[in-house]
Scaffold this active site. Structure first.
Site, mmCIF file in Angstrom:
data_model
loop_
_atom_site.group_PDB
_atom_site.id
_atom_site.type_symbol
_atom_site.label_atom_id
_atom_site.label_comp_id
_atom_site.label_asym_id
_atom_site.label_seq_id
_atom_site.Cartn_x
_atom_site.Cartn_y
_atom_site.Cartn_z
ATOM 1 N N HIS A 198 0.810 -1.220 0.000
ATOM 2 C CA HIS A 198 0.000 0.000 0.000
ATOM 3 C C HIS A 198 0.839 1.264 0.000
ATOM 4 O O HIS A 198 0.504 2.236 -0.661
ATOM 5 C CB HIS A 198 -0.926 0.005 1.220
ATOM 6 C CG HIS A 198 -2.041 -0.969 1.079
ATOM 7 N ND1 HIS A 198 -2.608 -1.607 2.137
ATOM 8 C CD2 HIS A 198 -2.685 -1.416 -0.013
ATOM 9 C CE1 HIS A 198 -3.557 -2.404 1.711
ATOM 10 N NE2 HIS A 198 -3.627 -2.304 0.406
ATOM 11 N N GLU A 443 0.180 -16.263 -22.896
ATOM 12 C CA GLU A 443 1.069 -16.105 -21.739
ATOM 13 C C GLU A 443 1.347 -17.430 -21.044
ATOM 14 O O GLU A 443 2.004 -17.481 -20.017
ATOM 15 C CB GLU A 443 0.504 -15.077 -20.745
ATOM 16 C CG GLU A 443 -0.936 -15.301 -20.338
ATOM 17 C CD GLU A 443 -1.472 -14.196 -19.425
ATOM 18 O OE1 GLU A 443 -0.693 -13.428 -18.862
ATOM 19 O OE2 GLU A 443 -2.706 -14.116 -19.293
ATOM 20 N N ASN A 466 5.081 -11.115 -18.996
ATOM 21 C CA ASN A 466 5.365 -11.258 -17.554
ATOM 22 C C ASN A 466 5.143 -12.701 -17.128
ATOM 23 O O ASN A 466 5.984 -13.310 -16.468
ATOM 24 C CB ASN A 466 4.438 -10.353 -16.717
ATOM 25 C CG ASN A 466 4.583 -8.894 -17.067
ATOM 26 O OD1 ASN A 466 5.570 -8.496 -17.660
ATOM 27 N ND2 ASN A 466 3.592 -8.092 -16.714
ATOM 28 N N ASP A 467 3.992 -13.226 -17.495
ATOM 29 C CA ASP A 467 3.713 -14.621 -17.157
ATOM 30 C C ASP A 467 4.436 -15.585 -18.090
ATOM 31 O O ASP A 467 4.970 -16.595 -17.643
ATOM 32 C CB ASP A 467 2.202 -14.888 -17.205
ATOM 33 C CG ASP A 467 1.524 -14.432 -15.919
ATOM 34 O OD1 ASP A 467 2.076 -14.712 -14.844
ATOM 35 O OD2 ASP A 467 0.472 -13.785 -15.998
ATOM 36 N N CYS A 514 2.041 -6.947 -24.236
ATOM 37 C CA CYS A 514 1.557 -6.061 -23.176
ATOM 38 C C CYS A 514 2.228 -6.331 -21.838
ATOM 39 O O CYS A 514 1.838 -5.762 -20.829
ATOM 40 C CB CYS A 514 0.042 -6.138 -23.053
ATOM 41 S SG CYS A 514 -0.560 -7.753 -22.578
HETATM 42 C C1 PEP Z 1 1.541 -10.466 -18.436
HETATM 43 O O1 PEP Z 1 1.454 -11.552 -17.849
HETATM 44 O O2 PEP Z 1 2.502 -10.145 -19.163
HETATM 45 C C2 PEP Z 1 0.487 -9.454 -18.280
HETATM 46 C C3 PEP Z 1 0.483 -8.356 -19.008
HETATM 47 O O3 PEP Z 1 -0.471 -9.657 -17.343
HETATM 48 P P1 PEP Z 1 -0.258 -9.512 -15.760
HETATM 49 O O4 PEP Z 1 1.035 -8.801 -15.530
HETATM 50 O O5 PEP Z 1 -1.442 -8.743 -15.295
HETATM 51 O O6 PEP Z 1 -0.252 -10.936 -15.310
HETATM 52 MG MG MG Z 2 -0.405 -12.260 -17.034
#
Ligand code: PEP
Ligand code: MG
Length: 588
Positions: A198, A443, A466-467, A514
């Site tokens: 937070h 992902e 990211n995933d 993304c």
């Molecule tokens: C990702 O996994 O790259 C993504 C954009 O989603 P999040 O970061 O919300 O899992």
């Molecule tokens: Mg993701």
């Protein structure tokens, strides 16, 4: 001792909010609340229970007024953080257990509340889940306020002590942050915390440099020591020398003038030197961020993370409540595309317990019951969101995207529920865009490898790196001990991206990225060289990425793409990208 004679010392933590701050420490020690403990017998217990009820009411009133202050100063989303505090005060289990503790052990209310509260805090703190650990910190905050009201000891009002200082503390609770006059706060440094705590959310929205996760930094500093906070690199320097201050002074000037110059170009088109148009979009979580993203030159929203609507709520948002947010965003983007990702709860993003969504706890939450897996299992929840999204599609270029698709059966099932939502709206005579575009997030490695099997049922792909990277390399994206293995230039990542782009091209689909790599200016030429034409990132990163796009050519990008596909060593790939980036930036 004279501060100038003290040794300079560097500490590395987590870069939580960008910027550089230099100033005097305001060390906020955890105030020692003295909790009295004595025997209370017979009818006198009733009096203790009455005192407990009064203190609950008084605490509630105080939190509500802090919440109102935050709402006015920072906005609705930040104010909602205090909903969790109000819920603690209403928690029947906590209240009943405290009363039982008084009755069974003939205890005064302060001692009983302290014992029960700390039992909960310890239990939460032991669970290996960032979200639940944050709930422990909410509980601690409320407990301190409650005890302070019961014992008549005033909580330290840090706001009144702030005077162009850098706040150094074990952690900054939301209610403490609420008392800070941000015009007088230079920076925040904490022992605890992560990018999702937070205090960090508050620091970012206040645009105050912050470094968190420093372990035991409060043991190293004294009140009024001088520190330098580097929120770009996550470094804190105690007693900075003249030469360090000089270097950072220059760096600060450079960063400020760089940001100003980049912002000027961010309104221009994202076109490479040889004329290739690239779409640069924003990743946002609230309708309010839409207009901010336009200020940074966004060509649209490439990822609206809808789960934050659910995380910050005590009950499931209704169709109308969701429609309100989606249509407001679509209208704000004025015809530019807005990709709404359907609910991606689970993993590290858990709703409040009051939501009763039965998501956890699980031993492997990132491999568990999350996102589309939950939605397909709860089509009643899913269809409400899809109806709200479809209804908002008449207010702009609304697109829908499913997270965590692992194979074509899931995609077909999701599309079937979307068709059901459409038929319901048709039969009710409610307007929506019949040809709304539907995309698939790639992902999960199975979806990436078999991306050709997803083409027929998708209008576009968006790669969630990211995933995807965490699953490909088996490296937990939240675990700083294995963070060095999280390599976006790993040959497996490059080949996987190449395979996804090939599938998309064969099916004539557009493909975007993304995940965080899309906002990394060093990675951008490689992504373009691999055939990605659409990148989506945090709004504030758009200007620097746009500068790279405007100053590179596709010919050079394709050379980098070929190099990366042929090179087995991830470090060499990165070095080549860094060389290219350094050359490009030297022109600025
Ligand atoms: C990702 O996994 O790259 C993504 C954009 O989603 P999040 O970061 O919300 O899992
Ligand atoms: Mg993701």
């Amino acid at each position: 001792m004279d501060a100038n004679l003290k040794q300079e010392k560097r500490f590395k933590g987590i870069a939580a909010s960008p910027g550089i701050a230099h100033g005097c420490v305001l060390l906020l020690a955890e105030e020692e609340l003295t909790v009295p403990r004595y025997r209370v017998e017979g009818d006198a217990i009733e009096n203790e229970i009455q005192r407990f009820e009064n203190a609950l009411l008084e605490t509630r009133g105080q939190i509500q007024s802090i919440q109102e202050k935050i709402r006015q100063n920072l906005g609705e989303d930040e104010a909602r953080i205090f909903d969790a505090h109000l819920l603690v005060l209403e928690d029947q289990a906590l209240i009943e257990e405290s009363i039982k503790e008084m009755q069974e052990h003939d205890l005064n209310v302060e001692a009983a509340v302290w014992t029960v509260g700390h039992r909960y805090i310890e239990a939460f703190g032991q669970i290996d889940d960032e979200y639940l650990r944050e709930r422990a910190s909410d509980l601690r905050d409320v407990l301190r306020r409650l005890l302070s009201n019961l014992t008549g000891q005033a909580l330290e009002q840090i706001g009144t002590h702030m005077d162009d200082r850098i706040l150094v503390s074990n952690d900054v609770s939301p209610s403490a942050a609420a008392n800070i006059d941000r015009s007088k706060l230079l920076g925040i440094v904490t022992n605890a915390g992560s990018k999702t705590s937070h205090a960090v959310i508050m620091a970012r929205s206040m645009e105050v440099p912050a470094v968190v996760g420093l372990g035991s930094f409060t043991d190293e500093v004294d009140q009024d020591d001088i520190v330098l906070v580097d929120g770009y690199e996550g470094v804190v320097i105690l007693n900075p020398s003249e030469s360090t201050l000089h270097a950072y002074g220059k760096l600060k000037d450079e960063k400020t003038s760089l940001e100003e110059r980049l912002l000027v170009h961010s309104r221009e088109a994202s076109t490479t030197k040889d004329g290739k148009e690239i779409l640069l979009m924003a990743n946002i979580e609230t309708a309010e961020e839409a207009s901010r993203s336009l200020e940074f030159g966004a060509d649209g929203v490439g990822l609206f993370r809808t789960e934050y609507l659910f995380i910050n709520a005590d009950s499931l948002p209704t169709e109308d409540e969701q429609f309100e947010v989606y249509s407001k965003t679509a209208k704000a983007m004025a015809g530019k595309p807005v990709v709404f990702r359907t609910l991606d709860l689970g993993g590290d993003k858990m709703p409040r317990e009051s939501m009763e969504m039965s998501l956890g706890p699980e031993s492997n939450p990132f491999l568990g019951y999350r996102a589309i897996r939950y939605c397909l299992d709860h089509d009643d929840v899913f269809i409400v969101q899809l109806r709200a999204l479809l209804r908002s599609s008449v207010h702009g270029d609304v697109r829908i995207m499913y997270p965590m698709i692992s194979g074509s059966a899931e995609l077909k099932d999701a599309n079937q529920i979307l068709e059901d939502a459409k038929s319901q709206l048709r039969s009710e005579g409610v307007a929506f865009n019949e040809s709304v575009k539907v995309g698939t997030m790639i992902e999960i490695p199975s979806a990436a490898i078999a991306s050709d099997t997803l083409v027929a049922d998708s209008d576009f792909f968006s790669i969630g790196t990211n995933d995807l990277i965490q699953y490909l390399i088996a490296v937990d994206r939240l675990n700083d001990r294995v963070a060095h293995l999280y390599e976006p230039t790993h040959p497996a990542v490059i080949r996987t991206l190449d395979n996804i782009v090939s599938s998309a091209r064969r099916g004539d689909l557009s493909v975007s990225v993304c995940g965080e790599v899309a906002g990394d200016p060093v990675m951008v030429p490689l992504l373009l060289g691999l055939g990605i034409e659409n990148l989506s990132m945090s709004p504030s990163l758009l200007p620097s990425v746009k500068f790279v796009v405007q100053n590179m050519s596709m010919e050079e990008a394709e050379r980098l793409g070929k190099m990366a596909l042929a090179e087995p060593d991830s470090t060499k790939i990165l070095e080549n990208l860094l060389d290219y980036y350094t050359d490009l930036m030297s022109g600025l």
